[in-house]
Design a protein around this motif. Structure first.
Motif, PDB file in Angstrom:
ATOM      1  N   MET A   1       5.198  -9.131  -6.422  1.00 47.83           N
ATOM      2  CA  MET A   1       4.124  -8.373  -6.748  1.00 47.83           C
ATOM      3  C   MET A   1       4.410  -6.765  -6.417  1.00 47.83           C
ATOM      4  SD  MET A   1       1.095 -10.242  -4.508  1.00 47.83           S
ATOM      5  CE  MET A   1       1.989 -10.172  -2.878  1.00 47.83           C
ATOM      6  N   GLY A   2       3.510  -5.918  -6.938  1.00 47.96           N
ATOM      7  CA  GLY A   2       3.720  -4.564  -6.737  1.00 47.96           C
ATOM      8  C   GLY A   2       2.733  -4.285  -5.756  1.00 47.96           C
ATOM      9  N   ALA A   3       2.831  -2.819  -5.344  1.00 44.36           N
ATOM     10  CA  ALA A   3       1.893  -2.538  -4.297  1.00 44.36           C
ATOM     11  C   ALA A   3       1.286  -1.126  -4.637  1.00 44.36           C
ATOM     12  CB  ALA A   3       2.780  -2.123  -3.119  1.00 44.36           C
ATOM     13  N   ASN A   4      -0.017  -1.130  -4.899  1.00 39.59           N
ATOM     14  CA  ASN A   4      -0.864   0.034  -5.094  1.00 39.59           C
ATOM     15  C   ASN A   4      -1.326   0.608  -3.744  1.00 39.59           C
ATOM     16  OD1 ASN A   4      -0.756  -0.339  -7.614  1.00 39.59           O
ATOM     17  ND2 ASN A   4      -2.487  -1.398  -8.039  1.00 39.59           N
ATOM     18  N   PHE A   5      -1.065   1.982  -3.573  1.00 42.00           N
ATOM     19  CA  PHE A   5      -1.769   2.446  -2.042  1.00 42.00           C
ATOM     20  C   PHE A   5      -2.812   3.085  -2.099  1.00 42.00           C
ATOM     21  CE2 PHE A   5       2.881   1.640  -1.962  1.00 42.00           C
ATOM     22  CZ  PHE A   5       2.948   1.064  -0.568  1.00 42.00           C
ATOM     23  N   GLU A   6      -3.893   2.956  -1.068  1.00 42.07           N
ATOM     24  CA  GLU A   6      -5.055   3.568  -1.121  1.00 42.07           C
ATOM     25  C   GLU A   6      -4.917   4.177   0.334  1.00 42.07           C
ATOM     26  OE1 GLU A   6      -7.497   3.028  -3.231  1.00 42.07           O
ATOM     27  OE2 GLU A   6      -6.545   1.416  -4.469  1.00 42.07           O
TER      28      GLU A   6
END
Length: 245
Positions: free
Chosen positions: A62-67
């Motif tokens: 998976m990828g990782a999107n940071f909030e």
């Protein structure tokens, strides 16, 4: 027939692409150097826990999107499904375990004592009896120092930078704060004029872990499997070492 087969092949290919491009939403804060912070040269979110989250996501395809959010908003964001996981310098406390699930421990640390760089004495807490020391407002360290009742005064500050300034100028004898944060700042900015006290025993040590929703045991299992793998092959140690941890 050929058109149908081609369409099916295309649909299958798109399906695989969707899986490959799946991304996990990771909650971080920008005030937890060196665990999570903003690189001023690129304005990108970075830090040991950011790199760790990326590695865990990649290990699971998976990828990782940071909030980015305030530290106090991380758990509420997880509970309301705005994010899938928290990867920050967060202690896995009993109180927090009541509302979220934590992964295996990835790092442990406690408080550190620092004094002026030209002060060569490696003090103990008892050795500072009657002295004025400093800690940040709202931290457990401040409460613990006050509870000891041995100091002349425990001054409270808004920031670690303010404590370091007063230690350097001799306004207070020593300061206290998160050990890895202090160590990282000193290593990057020697001009701060303070040093860690060698041999100091922390008043309390906490365990840092990633957090997921109690409604997502599947994700927790994947995260723990990746953590075990990275501990075994040395990848986790390299990630933390890159930030002086």
């Amino acid at each position: 027939m050929i058109k149908t087969l081609a369409a099916a092949t295309l649909a299958l290919g798109l399906g695989h692409a969707a899986v490959a491009n799946e991304a996990i939403k990771v909650g971080v804060t920008t005030t937890g150097t060196p665990f999570t912070f903003v690189d001023t040269s690129t304005q990108a979110t970075t830090g040991a826990m950011v790199d760790l989250a990326k590695a865990i996501a990649a290990d699971n395809g998976m990828g990782a999107n940071f909030e980015v959010s305030a530290f106090s908003a991380l758990i509420p964001s997880l509970q309301t499904s705005k994010i899938d996981m928290i990867s920050a310098g967060m202690f896995a406390t009993d109180e927090r375990r009541r509302v979220v699930d934590f992964s295996e421990t990835v790092y442990s640390y406690g408080d550190a004592m620092f004094v002026a760089a030209d002060d060569s004495t490696n003090y103990t807490l008892d050795g500072l009896k009657g002295e004025t020391v400093g800690a940040q407002i709202g931290t457990t360290f401040a409460d613990q120092l006050k509870a000891l009742g041995t100091f002349g005064e425990v001054k409270l500050y808004d920031s670690l930078a303010d404590i370091m300034r007063d230690v350097k100028l001799g306004r207070i004898k020593a300061g206290f704060g998160d050990a890895p944060i202090i160590a990282y700042q000193i290593s990057k900015t020697p001009a701060l004029g303070v040093r860690l006290v060698d041999g100091y025993t922390p008043m309390k040590t906490g365990d840092v872990a990633l957090a997921v929703s109690k409604e997502n045991p599947e994700l927790l299992a994947k995260v723990n499997a990746s953590i075990e793998k990275m501990k075994a092959n040395g990848e986790m140690a390299k990630i933390f070492a890159a930030y002086g941890l």
